[in-house]
Structures are given as structure tokens and as C-alpha cells.
Write a protein that holds these residues in place. Sequence first.
Motif, PDB file in Angstrom:
ATOM      1  N   ARG A 258       0.823  -1.215   0.000  1.00 13.85           N
ATOM      2  CA  ARG A 258       0.000   0.000   0.000  1.00 13.85           C
ATOM      3  C   ARG A 258       0.859   1.268   0.000  1.00 13.85           C
ATOM      4  NH1 ARG A 258      -4.842  -1.689   4.303  1.00 13.85           N
ATOM      5  NH2 ARG A 258      -5.467  -3.597   3.200  1.00 13.85           N
ATOM      6  N   LEU A 259       1.868   1.251  -0.848  1.00 14.45           N
ATOM      7  CA  LEU A 259       2.764   2.405  -0.936  1.00 14.45           C
ATOM      8  C   LEU A 259       2.284   3.427  -1.958  1.00 14.45           C
ATOM      9  CD1 LEU A 259       6.150   0.471  -0.760  1.00 14.45           C
ATOM     10  CD2 LEU A 259       5.116   1.853   1.038  1.00 14.45           C
ATOM     11  N   GLY A 260       1.623   2.970  -3.001  1.00 17.19           N
ATOM     12  CA  GLY A 260       1.036   3.894  -3.967  1.00 17.19           C
ATOM     13  C   GLY A 260       1.905   4.219  -5.162  1.00 17.19           C
ATOM     14  N   THR A 261       3.169   4.594  -4.926  1.00 19.64           N
ATOM     15  CA  THR A 261       4.022   5.053  -6.019  1.00 19.64           C
ATOM     16  C   THR A 261       5.438   4.500  -5.893  1.00 19.64           C
ATOM     17  OG1 THR A 261       4.758   7.025  -4.835  1.00 19.64           O
ATOM     18  CG2 THR A 261       2.730   7.220  -6.138  1.00 19.64           C
ATOM     19  N   LEU A 262       6.177   4.579  -7.001  1.00 16.57           N
ATOM     20  CA  LEU A 262       7.596   4.216  -6.973  1.00 16.57           C
ATOM     21  C   LEU A 262       8.373   5.118  -6.026  1.00 16.57           C
ATOM     22  CD1 LEU A 262       8.379   3.548 -10.752  1.00 16.57           C
ATOM     23  CD2 LEU A 262       8.473   1.874  -8.907  1.00 16.57           C
TER      24      LEU A 262
ATOM     25  N   ALA B 225       7.337   6.430  -3.226  1.00 19.23           N
ATOM     26  CA  ALA B 225       7.136   5.955  -1.852  1.00 19.23           C
ATOM     27  C   ALA B 225       7.955   4.691  -1.593  1.00 19.23           C
ATOM     28  CB  ALA B 225       5.655   5.686  -1.608  1.00 19.23           C
ATOM     29  N   LEU B 226       8.042   3.799  -2.597  1.00 21.01           N
ATOM     30  CA  LEU B 226       8.868   2.598  -2.451  1.00 21.01           C
ATOM     31  C   LEU B 226      10.338   2.983  -2.288  1.00 21.01           C
ATOM     32  CD1 LEU B 226       9.242  -0.472  -2.492  1.00 21.01           C
ATOM     33  CD2 LEU B 226       9.338  -0.340  -5.001  1.00 21.01           C
ATOM     34  N   ALA B 227      10.780   3.977  -3.068  1.00 20.24           N
ATOM     35  CA  ALA B 227      12.166   4.438  -2.963  1.00 20.24           C
ATOM     36  C   ALA B 227      12.453   4.991  -1.571  1.00 20.24           C
ATOM     37  CB  ALA B 227      12.441   5.494  -4.032  1.00 20.24           C
ATOM     38  N   ALA B 228      11.535   5.771  -1.037  1.00 18.62           N
ATOM     39  CA  ALA B 228      11.727   6.348   0.291  1.00 18.62           C
ATOM     40  C   ALA B 228      11.767   5.271   1.369  1.00 18.62           C
ATOM     41  CB  ALA B 228      10.608   7.347   0.578  1.00 18.62           C
ATOM     42  N   ALA B 229      10.965   4.222   1.205  1.00 13.55           N
ATOM     43  CA  ALA B 229      10.902   3.169   2.213  1.00 13.55           C
ATOM     44  C   ALA B 229      12.129   2.267   2.191  1.00 13.55           C
ATOM     45  CB  ALA B 229       9.647   2.329   2.004  1.00 13.55           C
ATOM     46  N   THR B 230      12.824   2.216   1.056  1.00 10.50           N
ATOM     47  CA  THR B 230      13.950   1.283   0.925  1.00 10.50           C
ATOM     48  C   THR B 230      15.305   1.977   0.796  1.00 10.50           C
ATOM     49  OG1 THR B 230      13.580   1.211  -1.471  1.00 10.50           O
ATOM     50  CG2 THR B 230      12.522  -0.496  -0.126  1.00 10.50           C
ATOM     51  N   GLY B 231      15.315   3.300   0.684  1.00  8.07           N
ATOM     52  CA  GLY B 231      16.576   4.015   0.535  1.00  8.07           C
ATOM     53  C   GLY B 231      17.201   3.899  -0.847  1.00  8.07           C
ATOM     54  N   VAL B 232      16.382   3.596  -1.852  1.00 11.27           N
ATOM     55  CA  VAL B 232      16.856   3.494  -3.237  1.00 11.27           C
ATOM     56  C   VAL B 232      16.458   4.767  -3.974  1.00 11.27           C
ATOM     57  CG1 VAL B 232      16.734   2.162  -5.376  1.00 11.27           C
ATOM     58  CG2 VAL B 232      16.615   0.991  -3.168  1.00 11.27           C
ATOM     59  N   GLN B 233      17.319   5.227  -4.860  1.00 12.45           N
ATOM     60  CA  GLN B 233      17.015   6.431  -5.627  1.00 12.45           C
ATOM     61  C   GLN B 233      15.764   6.224  -6.486  1.00 12.45           C
ATOM     62  OE1 GLN B 233      18.395   9.474  -5.616  1.00 12.45           O
ATOM     63  NE2 GLN B 233      19.836   8.869  -3.997  1.00 12.45           N
ATOM     64  N   PRO B 234      14.819   7.173  -6.496  1.00  8.53           N
ATOM     65  CA  PRO B 234      13.616   7.028  -7.324  1.00  8.53           C
ATOM     66  C   PRO B 234      13.945   6.816  -8.798  1.00  8.53           C
ATOM     67  CG  PRO B 234      13.332   8.815  -5.762  1.00  8.53           C
ATOM     68  CD  PRO B 234      14.765   8.380  -5.657  1.00  8.53           C
ATOM     69  N   SER B 235      14.967   7.522  -9.289  1.00  7.14           N
ATOM     70  CA  SER B 235      15.334   7.380 -10.702  1.00  7.14           C
ATOM     71  C   SER B 235      15.800   5.965 -11.008  1.00  7.14           C
ATOM     72  CB  SER B 235      16.435   8.379 -11.059  1.00  7.14           C
ATOM     73  OG  SER B 235      17.590   8.162 -10.255  1.00  7.14           O
ATOM     74  N   ARG B 236      16.426   5.321 -10.009  1.00 11.53           N
ATOM     75  CA  ARG B 236      16.911   3.952 -10.219  1.00 11.53           C
ATOM     76  C   ARG B 236      15.735   2.991 -10.349  1.00 11.53           C
ATOM     77  NH1 ARG B 236      18.466   0.356 -12.021  1.00 11.53           N
ATOM     78  NH2 ARG B 236      20.176  -1.082 -11.553  1.00 11.53           N
ATOM     79  N   LEU B 237      14.691   3.189  -9.552  1.00  7.06           N
ATOM     80  CA  LEU B 237      13.502   2.348  -9.656  1.00  7.06           C
ATOM     81  C   LEU B 237      12.767   2.597 -10.967  1.00  7.06           C
ATOM     82  CD1 LEU B 237      12.007   2.411  -6.033  1.00  7.06           C
ATOM     83  CD2 LEU B 237      13.457   0.677  -7.091  1.00  7.06           C
ATOM     84  N   SER B 238      12.773   3.843 -11.421  1.00 10.97           N
ATOM     85  CA  SER B 238      12.135   4.158 -12.707  1.00 10.97           C
ATOM     86  C   SER B 238      12.846   3.443 -13.851  1.00 10.97           C
ATOM     87  CB  SER B 238      12.140   5.670 -12.944  1.00 10.97           C
ATOM     88  OG  SER B 238      11.340   6.325 -11.978  1.00 10.97           O
ATOM     89  N   GLN B 239      14.182   3.395 -13.785  1.00 12.18           N
ATOM     90  CA  GLN B 239      14.945   2.694 -14.820  1.00 12.18           C
ATOM     91  C   GLN B 239      14.597   1.205 -14.844  1.00 12.18           C
ATOM     92  OE1 GLN B 239      18.917   3.690 -13.571  1.00 12.18           O
ATOM     93  NE2 GLN B 239      19.064   5.438 -14.977  1.00 12.18           N
ATOM     94  N   ALA B 240      14.446   0.605 -13.650  1.00 11.60           N
ATOM     95  CA  ALA B 240      14.070  -0.807 -13.593  1.00 11.60           C
ATOM     96  C   ALA B 240      12.639  -1.008 -14.066  1.00 11.60           C
ATOM     97  CB  ALA B 240      14.226  -1.321 -12.164  1.00 11.60           C
TER      98      ALA B 240
END
Length: 243
Positions: free
Chosen positions: A24-28, A30-45
Motif C-alpha cells: 500500500r505504498l502507492g508510487t515508486l 514511496a517505495l524508494a523512500a521506504a527502501t533508501g533506493v534512488q527514485p530514478s533507479r527504480l524508474s529505470q528498472a
Amino acid sequence: MARSATTPTTPQGQRLRLIITQQRLGTLTALAAATGVQPSRLSQANNGARPLGPLLCGRIAARFGYRPAWLLTGEGPPRPHQPGGPEWRRAQADRLALVQQETGLNGQELAHHLGVSAKTLAGAHSGRTGISVRLARALETRFGYRAVWLRDGEGAPLADPAQPAAERPAERARLEREATVTADVFALLERHAPAYLTAAERLTLTHQLAARVLHPRSFLPAPPKRPRNEGVTIAEGVPNSAG
């Protein structure tokens, strides 16, 4: 119609979206903030430009209890075992058997140390009921095995792996049991041993009897040897002919 920037376009992106939905995070973001991963890195994946490698998959999976291999490749179930399922309970039973082996206590003694019934412990041992939260906490408090490892298999078994073996709760319990049994046997011999036994002989007998109590399987009698064939043909039941 154009795709949304967050619409998953790769299998790994779909797995990321599943985690976002289930948590129930809603967005990439929010997932980035919860895991300490850069949002741009998740977008690339997400869009297939640069898939996540083992390290980032491990970080994201560990944060929410998913299997890193599943997030990386899609192989196997998303989670290690379905909590409460048969495989989950069997894995718990294996870890409990390891604890009992390392403590050197039988089922009745271990149940007594933990303040639970022998029936409760037997259910966990057989994989029928699993390790409850209460039982896991009792094992952690008494013997130092981490509750999260006992229940879910996550992380190291011991809360402090660097602790010397003789100072670990499990080893202390084993040593305490040996000392208690030895003292009980010695007191029994003091009351009932023949008067002609010297102090040294009583001490030797004490250690021998205590060893039999602590390690009964080591003193089981050997199976009787089969009688040798003394010149009798077994098939015919008559003596062998000489020459």
C-alpha cells in the motif's frame, strides 16, 4: 494512448508494482523512500532501461519480506514460505531441533526451561503447530536464539554470534544440567554407596553414572553377535564333509 511513467513495462517492473500494491505504498517514489533506493533507479528498472541488480533486489526484498531471487529473476514464490503453511512449520521444526541439539536437553527438560507444556513443544517439534510468538520469545530470552530466526528463518540464529561458546545461554544450560545431574548422583552415592569405597572411587563412579544419565544412548548394549558356523551347512543342517 500513452503509457503512464509508472506503468510497468518489464517483468521486474511488474514485480515492483506488486510490492507497491501489497504494501500500500502507492508510487515508486514511496517505495524508494521506504527502501533508501534512488527514485530514478527504480524508474529505470520499471521501464526496462536498467534492471535492478542483486544488491538492490536484496535491499528491497529484505525490507518487506520478499525473496531476493524472486524480485531479481521472477523464479519461485514471492515470499520464503507462506506463514502458517506446512513448509513454514516444517522449517520451524528443523530450527527447533537444532536448538535442542545444541542445548543437550530432552523435550521435557527444554519445556521446563521455557515454561511451556511438553505437549506444546511436541507440537512445534513435529511441525503440527509451529513455533508460536510466545514460544519464540521464551527461546530467545532463555537461550539467546533470535525469535525472528526461529519463526521466519531470517538473519543469524544467535542474537550475539561473537559471544564465546561457554557464555551462550544454550551452552550454559547444558553445563548447568551436567552439574545438577552430577551433584544429584554424588549425593545419592554419599547416602547409599558401600563404606569400603574410597573418595576417589566414589568420584569415579559418580562421573560414570552421571554420564549414563546424560548420554544414555552411548551406553546401549551392542547387539549380540551371530553364532559362527561351526562346520554345519545351514541350508542342509548337517555337518560339512571334510575334504
